[in-house]
Design a protein around this motif. Sequence first.
Motif, PDB file in Angstrom:
ATOM      1  N   UNK A   2       1.403 -62.307   9.240  1.00 26.50           N
ATOM      2  CA  UNK A   2      -0.031 -62.466   9.456  1.00 26.50           C
ATOM      3  C   UNK A   2      -0.585 -61.177  10.044  1.00 26.50           C
ATOM      4  N   UNK A   3      -1.891 -61.014   9.958  1.00 34.08           N
ATOM      5  CA  UNK A   3      -2.488 -59.761  10.395  1.00 34.08           C
ATOM      6  C   UNK A   3      -2.585 -59.623  11.906  1.00 34.08           C
ATOM      7  N   UNK A   4      -3.464 -60.418  12.528  1.00 32.37           N
ATOM      8  CA  UNK A   4      -3.744 -60.219  13.954  1.00 32.37           C
ATOM      9  C   UNK A   4      -3.886 -61.555  14.659  1.00 32.37           C
ATOM     10  N   UNK A   5      -3.585 -61.530  15.950  1.00 37.35           N
ATOM     11  CA  UNK A   5      -3.879 -62.690  16.790  1.00 37.35           C
ATOM     12  C   UNK A   5      -4.410 -62.181  18.123  1.00 37.35           C
ATOM     13  N   UNK A  16     -15.116 -60.671  23.316  1.00 39.16           N
ATOM     14  CA  UNK A  16     -14.644 -59.336  22.948  1.00 39.16           C
ATOM     15  C   UNK A  16     -13.848 -59.395  21.645  1.00 39.16           C
ATOM     16  N   UNK A  17     -13.103 -60.483  21.441  1.00 37.08           N
ATOM     17  CA  UNK A  17     -12.380 -60.655  20.174  1.00 37.08           C
ATOM     18  C   UNK A  17     -13.363 -60.699  19.002  1.00 37.08           C
ATOM     19  N   UNK A 116      -2.895 -59.075  20.304  1.00 35.46           N
ATOM     20  CA  UNK A 116      -3.809 -58.615  21.351  1.00 35.46           C
ATOM     21  C   UNK A 116      -3.828 -59.655  22.467  1.00 35.46           C
ATOM     22  N   UNK A 117      -3.634 -59.200  23.688  1.00 36.03           N
ATOM     23  CA  UNK A 117      -3.541 -60.117  24.828  1.00 36.03           C
ATOM     24  C   UNK A 117      -4.497 -59.692  25.932  1.00 36.03           C
ATOM     25  N   UNK A 135       2.758 -55.619  21.933  1.00 36.49           N
ATOM     26  CA  UNK A 135       1.385 -56.131  21.949  1.00 36.49           C
ATOM     27  C   UNK A 135       0.439 -55.091  22.536  1.00 36.49           C
ATOM     28  N   UNK A 136      -0.843 -55.306  22.286  1.00 37.36           N
ATOM     29  CA  UNK A 136      -1.905 -54.501  22.881  1.00 37.36           C
ATOM     30  C   UNK A 136      -2.560 -55.338  23.984  1.00 37.36           C
TER      31      UNK A 136
END
Length: 366
Positions: A2-5, A16-17, A116-117, A135-136
């Motif tokens: 999958x691409x992004x979470x 912000x997401x 992304x966290x 993770x970022x």
Amino acid sequence: MSNRIYICHTFYHAYISFLKELALPKEERGHADLMLSVMSNNFGDFSKRVELTGLFDKVIIFDEKEDTFFPELANFKQDKGNIIANLIQRIRYTKKFAKLEAQYIPVNLKAYREVYVFCDSDPIGYYLNQKHIRYHALEDGLNCLVHFDAARFDNRGHFGLKAFMSKKMNLIFVQNGYGKYCADMEVNDIAAIEKPCPYYVELPRKKLVERLTKEDKSLILSAFVKDIKDVTDKLSDMKAGERTLILTDPLCDLETRTRIFLDIAKVFKAKGQIFIKPHPRDLLDYRLVFPDDVVFDGTMPMEMLDYFDNIHFENVVTVYTDLNGISFADKKIRLGHTFMDKYEDPEIHNKNRQAGIKQEEDDKLE
């Protein structure tokens, strides 16, 4: 894969997401997942409203557990009286906590190209580092590291050693850029942070907002505002004289908090109309405290007021919320530590000073 979470703990994180996804070309949108931790926030029917926007592929509820949920961790948090023994305890705690948390992770995070966290100091940070998932990280709130450097406060005393054991050895976990599997941490303004981590990257929130089209703003409002008509009606009720918006914070005990915001309102009430926007985690019932004033829905991020037409306040006042992103007020007043010193022991709230970071200058309540 999958691409992004995006792993979010607050409405602001989700906001912000949205901004980050809307900054992508249209053909790349709709291929990310949004994961909402209910550990510290009640998101209500927010997930349904997000799904209706079509901006995310899936909205996932995450039943994240704090360390206090696991009684077997209590022994690892006892002070053993010296740095070596305490670090051994912490190494054991880090591994055990991540192992216990694993059963509550609702998706396979290794299946995503980018994770992304927000607020990796929460249990998810321990899990990601112990499971070797890169993770970022993203700052918890606007300029939050300027006002409170949680990594340095939580690890005051031998910070350099603890950061090394986290970043280079992955024996313990230090948040906000110091985790071994944290690729980088996105912040609004690196220059404003007194002691920045080398892994910080800057993406001003203002740039993300300036990209938005009228359609983008309508989409954001549809997700984050439960009742747009209610907000519009309240904003149309603005009267002559100075209009002051008070943004609350989940401070201290409820009795003291009531006194704090009554004191703030008293200063501005003689000048005109008062509007209250409660913090999403503030459990005080401001409709009871301020029956004659306008009280907005607390779950609505304050940034949403920027997306309504012809909104203007003479003053916006808060104790700790960062106001740099606000454009709908003439005067922005952040009262800060000096103000709070009147209501509680300064050592309770000025954590930057305890971590060896200088105190910011506060605005005065006049």
